[in-house]
Structures are given as C-alpha cells and as structure tokens.
Write a protein that holds these residues in place. Sequence first.
Motif, PDB file in Angstrom:
ATOM      1  N   ILE A 128     -28.722  32.491 -25.484  1.00  0.00           N
ATOM      2  CA  ILE A 128     -28.511  31.206 -24.830  1.00  0.00           C
ATOM      3  C   ILE A 128     -29.605  30.831 -24.021  1.00  0.00           C
ATOM      4  O   ILE A 128     -29.447  31.138 -22.693  1.00  0.00           O
ATOM      5  N   THR A 129     -30.267  29.836 -24.066  1.00  0.00           N
ATOM      6  CA  THR A 129     -31.029  29.437 -23.157  1.00  0.00           C
ATOM      7  C   THR A 129     -31.205  27.792 -22.993  1.00  0.00           C
ATOM      8  O   THR A 129     -32.126  27.251 -22.342  1.00  0.00           O
ATOM      9  N   ASN A 130     -30.148  27.213 -23.601  1.00  0.00           N
ATOM     10  CA  ASN A 130     -29.771  25.839 -23.464  1.00  0.00           C
ATOM     11  C   ASN A 130     -29.085  25.325 -22.447  1.00  0.00           C
ATOM     12  O   ASN A 130     -28.219  26.259 -21.828  1.00  0.00           O
ATOM     13  N   GLY A 131     -28.733  24.180 -22.384  1.00  0.00           N
ATOM     14  CA  GLY A 131     -27.667  23.463 -21.352  1.00  0.00           C
ATOM     15  C   GLY A 131     -28.032  24.158 -19.932  1.00  0.00           C
ATOM     16  O   GLY A 131     -29.203  23.925 -19.500  1.00  0.00           O
ATOM     17  N   PRO A 132     -26.953  24.512 -19.397  1.00  0.00           N
ATOM     18  CA  PRO A 132     -27.256  25.039 -17.750  1.00  0.00           C
ATOM     19  C   PRO A 132     -28.057  26.293 -17.904  1.00  0.00           C
ATOM     20  O   PRO A 132     -28.949  26.538 -16.853  1.00  0.00           O
ATOM     21  N   PHE A 133     -28.233  26.858 -18.909  1.00  0.00           N
ATOM     22  CA  PHE A 133     -28.973  28.210 -19.045  1.00  0.00           C
ATOM     23  C   PHE A 133     -30.343  27.747 -18.809  1.00  0.00           C
ATOM     24  O   PHE A 133     -31.416  28.922 -18.818  1.00  0.00           O
ATOM     25  N   ALA A 134     -30.954  26.793 -19.215  1.00  0.00           N
ATOM     26  CA  ALA A 134     -32.233  26.257 -19.016  1.00  0.00           C
ATOM     27  C   ALA A 134     -32.663  26.109 -17.526  1.00  0.00           C
ATOM     28  O   ALA A 134     -33.682  26.171 -17.351  1.00  0.00           O
ATOM     29  N   TYR A 135     -31.664  26.012 -16.780  1.00  0.00           N
ATOM     30  CA  TYR A 135     -31.899  25.823 -15.150  1.00  0.00           C
ATOM     31  C   TYR A 135     -31.802  27.285 -14.383  1.00  0.00           C
ATOM     32  O   TYR A 135     -32.379  27.462 -13.363  1.00  0.00           O
ATOM     33  N   VAL A 136     -30.912  27.950 -14.783  1.00  0.00           N
ATOM     34  CA  VAL A 136     -30.297  29.102 -14.245  1.00  0.00           C
ATOM     35  C   VAL A 136     -30.002  30.235 -15.257  1.00  0.00           C
ATOM     36  O   VAL A 136     -29.138  29.791 -16.223  1.00  0.00           O
ATOM     37  N   ARG A 137     -30.064  31.720 -14.943  1.00  0.00           N
ATOM     38  CA  ARG A 137     -29.583  32.308 -15.955  1.00  0.00           C
ATOM     39  C   ARG A 137     -28.257  32.526 -16.041  1.00  0.00           C
ATOM     40  O   ARG A 137     -27.554  33.267 -17.017  1.00  0.00           O
ATOM     41  N   HIS A 138     -27.454  32.475 -14.861  1.00  0.00           N
ATOM     42  CA  HIS A 138     -26.033  32.540 -14.393  1.00  0.00           C
ATOM     43  C   HIS A 138     -25.351  31.674 -14.001  1.00  0.00           C
ATOM     44  O   HIS A 138     -24.813  31.546 -12.675  1.00  0.00           O
ATOM     45  N   PRO A 139     -25.442  30.240 -14.697  1.00  0.00           N
ATOM     46  CA  PRO A 139     -24.778  29.091 -14.308  1.00  0.00           C
ATOM     47  C   PRO A 139     -23.291  29.407 -14.091  1.00  0.00           C
ATOM     48  O   PRO A 139     -22.659  28.790 -12.913  1.00  0.00           O
ATOM     49  N   MET A 140     -22.449  30.113 -14.850  1.00  0.00           N
ATOM     50  CA  MET A 140     -21.047  30.209 -14.537  1.00  0.00           C
ATOM     51  C   MET A 140     -20.795  31.032 -13.043  1.00  0.00           C
ATOM     52  O   MET A 140     -19.704  30.513 -12.441  1.00  0.00           O
ATOM     53  N   TYR A 141     -21.632  31.964 -12.726  1.00  0.00           N
ATOM     54  CA  TYR A 141     -21.494  32.619 -11.499  1.00  0.00           C
ATOM     55  C   TYR A 141     -21.761  31.657 -10.361  1.00  0.00           C
ATOM     56  O   TYR A 141     -21.091  31.669  -9.381  1.00  0.00           O
ATOM     57  N   PRO A 168     -20.279  38.309  -3.862  1.00  0.00           N
ATOM     58  CA  PRO A 168     -21.715  39.165  -4.171  1.00  0.00           C
ATOM     59  C   PRO A 168     -21.050  40.206  -5.333  1.00  0.00           C
ATOM     60  O   PRO A 168     -21.953  40.729  -5.816  1.00  0.00           O
ATOM     61  N   VAL A 169     -19.873  40.447  -5.871  1.00  0.00           N
ATOM     62  CA  VAL A 169     -19.593  41.261  -6.896  1.00  0.00           C
ATOM     63  C   VAL A 169     -20.135  40.744  -8.161  1.00  0.00           C
ATOM     64  O   VAL A 169     -20.604  41.518  -9.051  1.00  0.00           O
ATOM     65  N   PHE A 170     -20.390  39.363  -8.370  1.00  0.00           N
ATOM     66  CA  PHE A 170     -20.841  38.924  -9.416  1.00  0.00           C
ATOM     67  C   PHE A 170     -22.405  39.168  -9.624  1.00  0.00           C
ATOM     68  O   PHE A 170     -23.017  39.261 -10.547  1.00  0.00           O
ATOM     69  N   VAL A 171     -23.033  39.418  -8.346  1.00  0.00           N
ATOM     70  CA  VAL A 171     -24.609  39.817  -8.466  1.00  0.00           C
ATOM     71  C   VAL A 171     -24.733  41.229  -9.430  1.00  0.00           C
ATOM     72  O   VAL A 171     -25.507  41.088 -10.223  1.00  0.00           O
ATOM     73  N   LYS A 172     -23.941  42.179  -9.038  1.00  0.00           N
ATOM     74  CA  LYS A 172     -23.778  43.521  -9.628  1.00  0.00           C
ATOM     75  C   LYS A 172     -23.432  43.016 -11.258  1.00  0.00           C
ATOM     76  O   LYS A 172     -23.795  43.654 -12.029  1.00  0.00           O
ATOM     77  N   ARG A 173     -22.342  42.344 -11.552  1.00  0.00           N
ATOM     78  CA  ARG A 173     -22.123  41.977 -12.946  1.00  0.00           C
ATOM     79  C   ARG A 173     -23.117  41.462 -13.698  1.00  0.00           C
ATOM     80  O   ARG A 173     -23.587  41.879 -14.874  1.00  0.00           O
TER      81      ARG A 173
END
Length: 205
Positions: A128-141, A168-173
């Motif tokens: 998925i590269t559309n929606g918010p994923f077009a701006y950042v790879r991890h928009p939910m985090y 910061p745990v989400f960086v590892k995830r």
Amino acid sequence: MDTMETIESLIRWIGGLAALVVIVIVLISVRRFRSRPAGKIVGSSPARLYSPAFLVIASLISIGICVLLWRPIPVTLPPWAQVTALGLGALLYFSGIALLLWGRQALGKFHNVSSSQGVQLFADHELITNGPFAYVRHPMYLGFFLSVLGGLLLYQTWTMFILLLCSPVFVKRAQREEEALISAFGEEYESYRRRVPAFFPRFIR
C-alpha cells in the motif's frame, strides 16, 4: 463552571470518545482478518496476537493499567499556558487520531497486528503506497505519537506520559514490518523506501 472549563471538559470528553472509536475499529478489524491465509513471516510467529483470548486479555490489562495511571501530573500552569496546552494538545491529539483512522482505511483488508518480535503478512498481501502512505511509510505510528503527545498536553495525566515514553517501541516494530515487506516485495519496497520517509513527511522535495 466557567466557559473555559466547559470547553476544556467538552474537548476532553470528545477526545476520550475518539480514542474508544479507534480501539474498537482496530480490534474489530483484527478479529475479522485473523482467519485469512497467512503469508510471509519474519521473526517469531505472532500467532498468539490473533487469538481472541489474547486480544481480550491484553486489551483488558492495557485498559486497566491506563485507568490506574490516570492521575493528574502535579503541575500548575498559568492561565495563558493552560489555554496554549489545551489548544495545541487538541490540535495534535485529533490530528493523530485522524491519521490513525486514515492509515487504517488505506490499509483496508491488509491491516494486521504485529510486534517487535515478529510480523506476519497475508498470502495475498499487497504493498500500500496511497493515502497517508504516500507521505510517510508508517502513518499509524506517527498518528499514535501525535495523539499521545497531544493527549499529554490535553489531559496532563501519568497515563499519557508513560505512553509517550513507550513510543520508541514502535520504531523497532516498524523495522520488523519493513523486514517482512522487503522480503515479500523486494525492489518494489526498496524503491518505495527511498522515495518516502519513515515517520516525518518531506514538505520540500
């Protein structure tokens, strides 16, 4: 209760309702898609994450801890600082919630749970590269971080402070998830990763 206190209480109440909506949507989506055919797995198998019992127990424990820690941080702000914290906190909090929901909507049937130990994709997984994923790879985090940072300013409780420390745990995830996506999509994901930043969008290209 004066007008400012009324506005503050209303914003906080709406914020709590928004958080509840996000939790319910995530749990429902995980339960709905947990029976789909499994695909690529990286790290230890996160099979327990798909167990209804685990989801219920983990959710109850998390909510219980949040309730126990929901105590005001002993800090007194002058009126102008309190108004600033309320305004900035609401802006960050609701922006983060919106980004979380937008990311969930963009992922659609490919939304799943993961952990820092293991990630499992679906057999028919798509990048998925559309929606918010077009701006950042991890928009939910990013949405989680913004909502917690805003929540700390808005609610000023130890719960939000601890959640912010856990961010910061989400960086590892995220790193684990990228390992799985690179394994599944190879150069397609590498190209996407070169174009799109991980957490903070580039406003100037």
